[in-house]
Scaffold this motif. Structure first.
Motif, PDB file in Angstrom:
ATOM      1  N   TYR A  65       0.915  -2.624   2.320  1.00 43.97           N
ATOM      2  CA  TYR A  65       1.337  -2.699   0.933  1.00 43.97           C
ATOM      3  C   TYR A  65       2.859  -2.685   0.852  1.00 43.97           C
ATOM      4  CZ  TYR A  65       1.910   2.391   1.429  1.00 43.97           C
ATOM      5  OH  TYR A  65       2.283   3.647   1.848  1.00 43.97           O
ATOM      6  N   ILE A  66       3.346  -3.037  -0.331  1.00 48.26           N
ATOM      7  CA  ILE A  66       4.786  -3.047  -0.630  1.00 48.26           C
ATOM      8  C   ILE A  66       5.032  -2.028  -1.729  1.00 48.26           C
ATOM      9  CG2 ILE A  66       6.758  -4.445  -1.361  1.00 48.26           C
ATOM     10  CD1 ILE A  66       5.216  -6.905  -0.439  1.00 48.26           C
ATOM     11  N   GLU A  67       6.019  -1.163  -1.522  1.00 48.24           N
ATOM     12  CA  GLU A  67       6.309  -0.113  -2.502  1.00 48.24           C
ATOM     13  C   GLU A  67       7.775   0.266  -2.423  1.00 48.24           C
ATOM     14  OE1 GLU A  67       3.494   3.374  -3.531  1.00 48.24           O
ATOM     15  OE2 GLU A  67       4.992   4.240  -2.170  1.00 48.24           O
ATOM     16  N   ASP A  68       8.420   0.330  -3.561  1.00 46.48           N
ATOM     17  CA  ASP A  68       9.834   0.731  -3.660  1.00 46.48           C
ATOM     18  C   ASP A  68      10.728  -0.107  -2.750  1.00 46.48           C
ATOM     19  OD1 ASP A  68       9.139   2.724  -5.481  1.00 46.48           O
ATOM     20  OD2 ASP A  68       8.829   4.211  -3.899  1.00 46.48           O
ATOM     21  N   GLY A  69      10.397  -1.384  -2.621  1.00 43.59           N
ATOM     22  CA  GLY A  69      11.212  -2.257  -1.782  1.00 43.59           C
ATOM     23  C   GLY A  69      10.965  -2.100  -0.300  1.00 43.59           C
ATOM     24  N   GLY A  70      10.015  -1.262   0.087  1.00 46.21           N
ATOM     25  CA  GLY A  70       9.676  -1.073   1.502  1.00 46.21           C
ATOM     26  C   GLY A  70       8.341  -1.713   1.827  1.00 46.21           C
ATOM     27  N   PHE A  93       4.067   1.869  10.149  1.00 43.63           N
ATOM     28  CA  PHE A  93       5.361   1.229  10.354  1.00 43.63           C
ATOM     29  C   PHE A  93       5.883   0.819   8.981  1.00 43.63           C
ATOM     30  CE2 PHE A  93       2.525   0.422  13.863  1.00 43.63           C
ATOM     31  CZ  PHE A  93       3.267   0.704  14.990  1.00 43.63           C
ATOM     32  N   ALA A  94       7.099   1.233   8.664  1.00 46.68           N
ATOM     33  CA  ALA A  94       7.687   0.921   7.363  1.00 46.68           C
ATOM     34  C   ALA A  94       9.046   0.265   7.572  1.00 46.68           C
ATOM     35  CB  ALA A  94       7.827   2.179   6.515  1.00 46.68           C
ATOM     36  N   LEU A  95       9.210  -0.901   6.960  1.00 43.77           N
ATOM     37  CA  LEU A  95      10.503  -1.588   6.972  1.00 43.77           C
ATOM     38  C   LEU A  95      11.182  -1.334   5.634  1.00 43.77           C
ATOM     39  CD1 LEU A  95       9.729  -5.053   8.629  1.00 43.77           C
ATOM     40  CD2 LEU A  95      11.152  -3.218   9.562  1.00 43.77           C
ATOM     41  N   ALA A  96      12.331  -0.684   5.702  1.00 45.46           N
ATOM     42  CA  ALA A  96      13.115  -0.392   4.499  1.00 45.46           C
ATOM     43  C   ALA A  96      14.515  -0.960   4.711  1.00 45.46           C
ATOM     44  CB  ALA A  96      13.175   1.106   4.226  1.00 45.46           C
ATOM     45  N   GLY A  97      14.752  -2.128   4.166  1.00 42.02           N
ATOM     46  CA  GLY A  97      16.039  -2.774   4.394  1.00 42.02           C
ATOM     47  C   GLY A  97      16.174  -3.189   5.842  1.00 42.02           C
TER      48      GLY A  97
END
Length: 324
Positions: A65-70, A93-97
């Motif tokens: 899923y996508i949440e808060d730009g992550g 695994f979370a990609l944030a920027g």
């Protein structure tokens, strides 16, 4: 526990001070994080870290899923794979920027080997997306090694089942018991790896969508496609291995049935052999006028001993042949 990594001369370097190196950190690895550590990462990146209960949800919408730009992706990975009872647990695994955040509650081997390799060799892991691809490639390589080892052990079991046996039946029966246990353990490993590969296959598909949406580099998109093909081929191999294990299970049960039928046949033949004497004895009942043993002083002990021996000898013979 939080491990943070920064890029130093195209290599990853472990740093202990998140506050000082926060702007340079490209990978934060959360292992069994506490509430305070989760809150610290959330305030640093401005995204919500999924809880363990959320990570264990089986719905795709809860794992990708996508949440808060992550961009959040969860896969089930094995640990303690050296034993026959791997520990399966989700990893997020979370990609944030430009940063990668991983959240886990067990320790797959790739999380040990990949950072060590990235610290020693320039692997091109200089951003969150390239680190994610490199880490996923290490995970897939590890799963391939597990399947390869399981395949070799299944081949050993296959030879043990179908090779000509010169040992006694009792030894064969004990071997079959161990073979059934070994087959069950290999099926557990194959099923666990297959479940992990299915979750990685979904993750790779979602990651390809993220790569197109965020306009990742052409090299990263090509590596994602290669990763998807590798995962798909390994999933097919895991399915083949499960089918072979099922065949070996059926073959083992069939051979056990054949041996049991052979033993029952021996018992049936023995019963037929002793049936005519029993029939004659039951008709005449030993009713004769001249029976020398009637006046023999040792006749009674002799008869008792003969009955005991006639009971012990068949038992000993059947025991020796492994039928009991």
């Amino acid at each position: 526990m939080i491990k943070t990594f920064v890029v130093d001369n195209d290599r990853l370097r472990l740093t202990e001070d998140l506050a000082a190196d926060g702007d340079r950190v490209v990978w934060a690895d959360l292992f069994n994080p506490t509430k305070e550590e989760e809150a610290r990462i959330e305030s640093w990146l401005g995204i919500a870290i999924p809880t363990r209960e959320e990570m264990e949800e089986i719905e795709i919408s809860s794992r990708l899923y996508i949440e808060d730009g992550g961009y959040f992706m969860t896969a089930v990975l094995p640990a303690q794979t050296e034993a026959d009872d791997p520990l399966m647990s989700p990893v997020t695994f979370a990609l944030a920027g430009n940063r990668l955040i991983t959240v886990r509650y067990h320790e797959p081997k790739a999380f040990k080997t990949f950072p060590l390799r990235a610290e020693k060799v320039a692997t091109g892991c200089t951003s969150g997306d390239t680190i994610l691809i490199g880490l996923l490639e290490a995970i897939v390589d590890r799963l391939a090694d597990i399947l390869e080892r399981a395949g070799r052990e299944v081949e050993v079991i296959s030879r043990d089942i179908f090779e000509a046996r010169s040992t006694k039946a009792s030894k064969r029966n004990r071997d079959f018991q161990e073979l059934l246990k070994g087959i069950g353990r290999k099926e557990d490993i194959a099923s666990s790896v297959r479940d992990s590969l299915i979750s990685l296959q979904r993750l790779a598909g979602f990651l390809a969508h993220v790569a197109a949406q965020t306009k990742m580099s052409k090299d990263v998109r090509a590596r994602i496609k290669t990763l998807s093909r590798d995962v798909l081929s390994l999933a097919d191999h895991a399915t083949f291995l499960s089918q072979k294990i099922s065949f070996l299970l059926d073959a083992t049960l069939g051979m056990i049935s054949i041996e049991q039928n052979a033993i029952i046949k021996i018992f049936s033949v023995a019963a037929v052999i002793f049936l005519p004497p029993t029939l004659v004895a039951s008709i005449y009942g030993m009713n004769f006028d001249i029976i020398p043993e009637l006046k023999w002083e040792l006749g009674y002990p002799f008869a008792i001993g003969l009955m005991i021996i006639s009971a012990i000898l068949p038992f000993w013979y059947f025991r020796r042949r492994g039928w009991l």
